[in-house]
Write a protein that holds these residues in place. Structure first.
Motif, PDB file in Angstrom:
ATOM      1  N   GLU A 186       0.113   9.104   4.000  1.00 12.82           N
ATOM      2  CA  GLU A 186       0.213   7.649   4.059  1.00 12.82           C
ATOM      3  C   GLU A 186       0.120   7.216   5.514  1.00 12.82           C
ATOM      4  O   GLU A 186       0.852   7.726   6.374  1.00 12.82           O
ATOM      5  N   LEU A 187      -0.789   6.303   5.785  1.00 17.39           N
ATOM      6  CA  LEU A 187      -0.956   5.771   7.133  1.00 17.39           C
ATOM      7  C   LEU A 187      -0.102   4.514   7.254  1.00 17.39           C
ATOM      8  O   LEU A 187      -0.223   3.592   6.440  1.00 17.39           O
ATOM      9  N   ARG A 188       0.755   4.480   8.262  1.00 12.36           N
ATOM     10  CA  ARG A 188       1.691   3.377   8.422  1.00 12.36           C
ATOM     11  C   ARG A 188       1.535   2.760   9.815  1.00 12.36           C
ATOM     12  O   ARG A 188       2.328   3.009  10.727  1.00 12.36           O
ATOM     13  N   PRO A 189       0.475   1.947   9.990  1.00 11.04           N
ATOM     14  CA  PRO A 189       0.269   1.300  11.293  1.00 11.04           C
ATOM     15  C   PRO A 189       1.342   0.263  11.583  1.00 11.04           C
ATOM     16  O   PRO A 189       1.742  -0.502  10.695  1.00 11.04           O
ATOM     17  N   ASN A 190       1.817   0.260  12.812  1.00  6.14           N
ATOM     18  CA  ASN A 190       2.888  -0.655  13.212  1.00  6.14           C
ATOM     19  C   ASN A 190       2.490  -2.100  12.934  1.00  6.14           C
ATOM     20  O   ASN A 190       1.440  -2.569  13.380  1.00  6.14           O
ATOM     21  N   GLY A 191       3.354  -2.820  12.221  1.00  8.74           N
ATOM     22  CA  GLY A 191       3.122  -4.239  11.991  1.00  8.74           C
ATOM     23  C   GLY A 191       2.068  -4.550  10.954  1.00  8.74           C
ATOM     24  O   GLY A 191       1.687  -5.724  10.802  1.00  8.74           O
ATOM     25  N   HIS A 192       1.583  -3.557  10.242  1.00 10.06           N
ATOM     26  CA  HIS A 192       0.543  -3.768   9.236  1.00 10.06           C
ATOM     27  C   HIS A 192       0.945  -3.074   7.938  1.00 10.06           C
ATOM     28  O   HIS A 192       1.804  -2.192   7.927  1.00 10.06           O
ATOM     29  N   GLU A 193       0.278  -3.469   6.867  1.00  6.98           N
ATOM     30  CA  GLU A 193       0.554  -2.852   5.579  1.00  6.98           C
ATOM     31  C   GLU A 193       0.188  -1.367   5.614  1.00  6.98           C
ATOM     32  O   GLU A 193      -0.818  -0.988   6.211  1.00  6.98           O
ATOM     33  N   PRO A 194       1.007  -0.517   4.989  1.00 10.83           N
ATOM     34  CA  PRO A 194       0.657   0.908   4.921  1.00 10.83           C
ATOM     35  C   PRO A 194      -0.571   1.103   4.034  1.00 10.83           C
ATOM     36  O   PRO A 194      -0.954   0.215   3.272  1.00 10.83           O
ATOM     37  N   TRP A 195      -1.169   2.274   4.161  1.00  7.23           N
ATOM     38  CA  TRP A 195      -2.389   2.574   3.389  1.00  7.23           C
ATOM     39  C   TRP A 195      -2.405   4.044   3.027  1.00  7.23           C
ATOM     40  O   TRP A 195      -1.993   4.895   3.809  1.00  7.23           O
ATOM     41  N   ARG A 196      -2.885   4.317   1.821  1.00 13.39           N
ATOM     42  CA  ARG A 196      -3.216   5.680   1.455  1.00 13.39           C
ATOM     43  C   ARG A 196      -4.380   5.640   0.496  1.00 13.39           C
ATOM     44  O   ARG A 196      -4.652   4.608  -0.139  1.00 13.39           O
ATOM     45  N   ALA A 197      -5.092   6.736   0.397  1.00 13.47           N
ATOM     46  CA  ALA A 197      -6.286   6.798  -0.433  1.00 13.47           C
ATOM     47  C   ALA A 197      -5.927   6.557  -1.895  1.00 13.47           C
ATOM     48  O   ALA A 197      -4.906   7.049  -2.377  1.00 13.47           O
ATOM     49  N   PRO A 198      -6.753   5.797  -2.612  1.00  8.15           N
ATOM     50  CA  PRO A 198      -6.465   5.525  -4.026  1.00  8.15           C
ATOM     51  C   PRO A 198      -6.330   6.783  -4.872  1.00  8.15           C
ATOM     52  O   PRO A 198      -5.573   6.794  -5.844  1.00  8.15           O
ATOM     53  N   ASP A 199      -7.058   7.844  -4.494  1.00  8.12           N
ATOM     54  CA  ASP A 199      -7.016   9.067  -5.301  1.00  8.12           C
ATOM     55  C   ASP A 199      -6.049  10.105  -4.747  1.00  8.12           C
ATOM     56  O   ASP A 199      -6.086  11.275  -5.137  1.00  8.12           O
ATOM     57  N   ALA A 200      -5.161   9.680  -3.835  1.00 15.09           N
ATOM     58  CA  ALA A 200      -4.201  10.630  -3.266  1.00 15.09           C
ATOM     59  C   ALA A 200      -3.234  11.116  -4.336  1.00 15.09           C
ATOM     60  O   ALA A 200      -2.851  10.357  -5.225  1.00 15.09           O
ATOM     61  N   PRO A 201      -2.826  12.395  -4.286  1.00 18.11           N
ATOM     62  CA  PRO A 201      -1.875  12.916  -5.274  1.00 18.11           C
ATOM     63  C   PRO A 201      -0.578  12.114  -5.264  1.00 18.11           C
ATOM     64  O   PRO A 201      -0.145  11.606  -4.225  1.00 18.11           O
ATOM     65  N   SER A 202       0.038  11.980  -6.429  1.00 18.09           N
ATOM     66  CA  SER A 202       1.277  11.206  -6.537  1.00 18.09           C
ATOM     67  C   SER A 202       2.520  12.094  -6.469  1.00 18.09           C
ATOM     68  O   SER A 202       3.638  11.630  -6.691  1.00 18.09           O
ATOM     69  N   THR A 203       2.312  13.368  -6.160  1.00 14.31           N
ATOM     70  CA  THR A 203       3.441  14.302  -6.087  1.00 14.31           C
ATOM     71  C   THR A 203       3.671  14.740  -4.644  1.00 14.31           C
ATOM     72  O   THR A 203       2.752  14.710  -3.826  1.00 14.31           O
ATOM     73  N   PRO A 204       4.897  15.149  -4.288  1.00 20.54           N
ATOM     74  CA  PRO A 204       5.183  15.630  -2.936  1.00 20.54           C
ATOM     75  C   PRO A 204       4.336  16.861  -2.603  1.00 20.54           C
ATOM     76  O   PRO A 204       3.827  17.517  -3.514  1.00 20.54           O
ATOM     77  N   PRO A 205       4.182  17.224  -1.291  1.00 17.92           N
ATOM     78  CA  PRO A 205       4.843  16.574  -0.152  1.00 17.92           C
ATOM     79  C   PRO A 205       4.105  15.325   0.321  1.00 17.92           C
ATOM     80  O   PRO A 205       2.894  15.226   0.163  1.00 17.92           O
ATOM     81  N   TYR A 206       4.868  14.385   0.876  1.00 22.77           N
ATOM     82  CA  TYR A 206       4.304  13.190   1.457  1.00 22.77           C
ATOM     83  C   TYR A 206       4.359  13.303   2.980  1.00 22.77           C
ATOM     84  O   TYR A 206       5.379  13.680   3.547  1.00 22.77           O
ATOM     85  N   VAL A 207       3.259  12.950   3.624  1.00 23.30           N
ATOM     86  CA  VAL A 207       3.213  12.908   5.086  1.00 23.30           C
ATOM     87  C   VAL A 207       2.919  11.474   5.473  1.00 23.30           C
ATOM     88  O   VAL A 207       1.935  10.891   5.006  1.00 23.30           O
ATOM     89  N   SER A 208       3.779  10.885   6.285  1.00 19.95           N
ATOM     90  CA  SER A 208       3.517   9.532   6.781  1.00 19.95           C
ATOM     91  C   SER A 208       3.137   9.619   8.248  1.00 19.95           C
ATOM     92  O   SER A 208       3.790  10.315   9.033  1.00 19.95           O
ATOM     93  N   VAL A 209       2.049   8.931   8.600  1.00 21.41           N
ATOM     94  CA  VAL A 209       1.531   8.923   9.969  1.00 21.41           C
ATOM     95  C   VAL A 209       1.765   7.537  10.543  1.00 21.41           C
ATOM     96  O   VAL A 209       1.259   6.538  10.009  1.00 21.41           O
ATOM     97  N   HIS A 210       2.536   7.470  11.624  1.00 24.57           N
ATOM     98  CA  HIS A 210       2.941   6.205  12.233  1.00 24.57           C
ATOM     99  C   HIS A 210       2.271   6.037  13.596  1.00 24.57           C
ATOM    100  O   HIS A 210       2.068   7.003  14.329  1.00 24.57           O
ATOM    101  N   GLY A 211       1.978   4.776  13.938  1.00 25.59           N
ATOM    102  CA  GLY A 211       1.422   4.488  15.250  1.00 25.59           C
ATOM    103  C   GLY A 211       0.694   3.161  15.250  1.00 25.59           C
ATOM    104  O   GLY A 211       0.628   2.455  14.235  1.00 25.59           O
TER     105      GLY A 211
END
Length: 250
Positions: A186-211
């Protein structure tokens, strides 16, 4: 994990044409002040001079225009004459041109594209092309990516901070194949809505990338951002996930 935006983020034709025109205007301004010393100096891309980058931009522009021109006749043609080998040879040949010839060639490319793009609403935007087995609109998106990314690669004072949120989010979508398979990133840009690919798996592990949104886009594009994004898993900082190769043009 917070629910992330998964809807398509591809902008409409009018936005892409405006963004392409804006990027072309910036590049025209850069070119107006260049000389041979500038052209021969290293770019931000390893092993490439600024002349290599300028030659590549011009080659892509001519190839894009050709895709549209053939599509208007309901014909298909390969993107580059001679495929990948032809592409590489053309870059090397163009890299050694003097600044004046880069200026003249790119001016012709800009004019050619402006005359070639169909008007908004035209059925030609949906006409098939050989590039990525897609459409004319996909060619316009490619030109948008090439101009904006390589303007930064020129290392001429134009940074990724000039990229709009729309462009950054388009890169998220286009470069999603670079994210590791089997892991939800999951991409979590500062001050913006997070984003992840529509076809990304719905099971763990989850990696969030911030910046910063520009830094995340630069990282995804394989460039060195102003500040490297950081990754977390379950609140614990982790190494950024390794990226797969740039999506193949097939």
């Amino acid at each position: 994990m917070a629910e992330a935006e998964t809807v398509a983020v591809t902008p409409d034709v009018e936005v892409v044409l405006e963004e392409c025109a804006s990027a072309g205007g910036v590049l025209r301004d850069v070119l107006a002040a260049v000389d041979d010393e500038f052209v021969n100096a290293p770019s931000a891309l390893p092993g490439w001079s600024r002349g290599h980058v300028l030659a590549h931009i011009a080659n892509v522009g001519d190839a894009a225009a050709r895709q549209v021109e053939y599509a208007a006749r309901a014909e298909l043609v390969e993107f580059y004459d001679g495929g990948r080998e032809g592409r590489n040879a053309a870059i090397e040949a163009g890299a050694v041109l003097p600044a004046s010839e880069h200026q003249e060639r790119l001016a012709r490319v800009f004019d050619r594209l402006e005359q070639t793009w169909p008007p908004p609403g035209s059925a030609l935007w949906d006409q098939r092309v050989s590039y990525r087995e897609g459409t004319v609109f996909g060619v316009a998106l490619a030109w948008w990516r090439e101009t904006r990314i390589h303007l930064v690669d020129l290392d001429a004072g134009i940074g990724a901070d000039t990229w709009s949120e729309t462009f950054c989010r388009h890169l998220f979508e286009f470069l999603a194949p670079r994210l590791p398979s089997g892991t939800t990133v999951e991409l979590r840009p500062n001050g913006h809505e997070p984003w992840r690919a529509p076809d990304a798996p719905s099971t763990p592990p989850y990696v969030s990338v911030h910046g910063d949104i520009h830094d995340i886009a630069m990282w995804l594009a394989g460039r060195v951002p102003a500040c490297m994004p950081v990754a977390f898993v379950d609140g614990q900082r982790r190494v950024l996930p390794a990226l797969d190769p740039w999506p193949s043009a097939r």
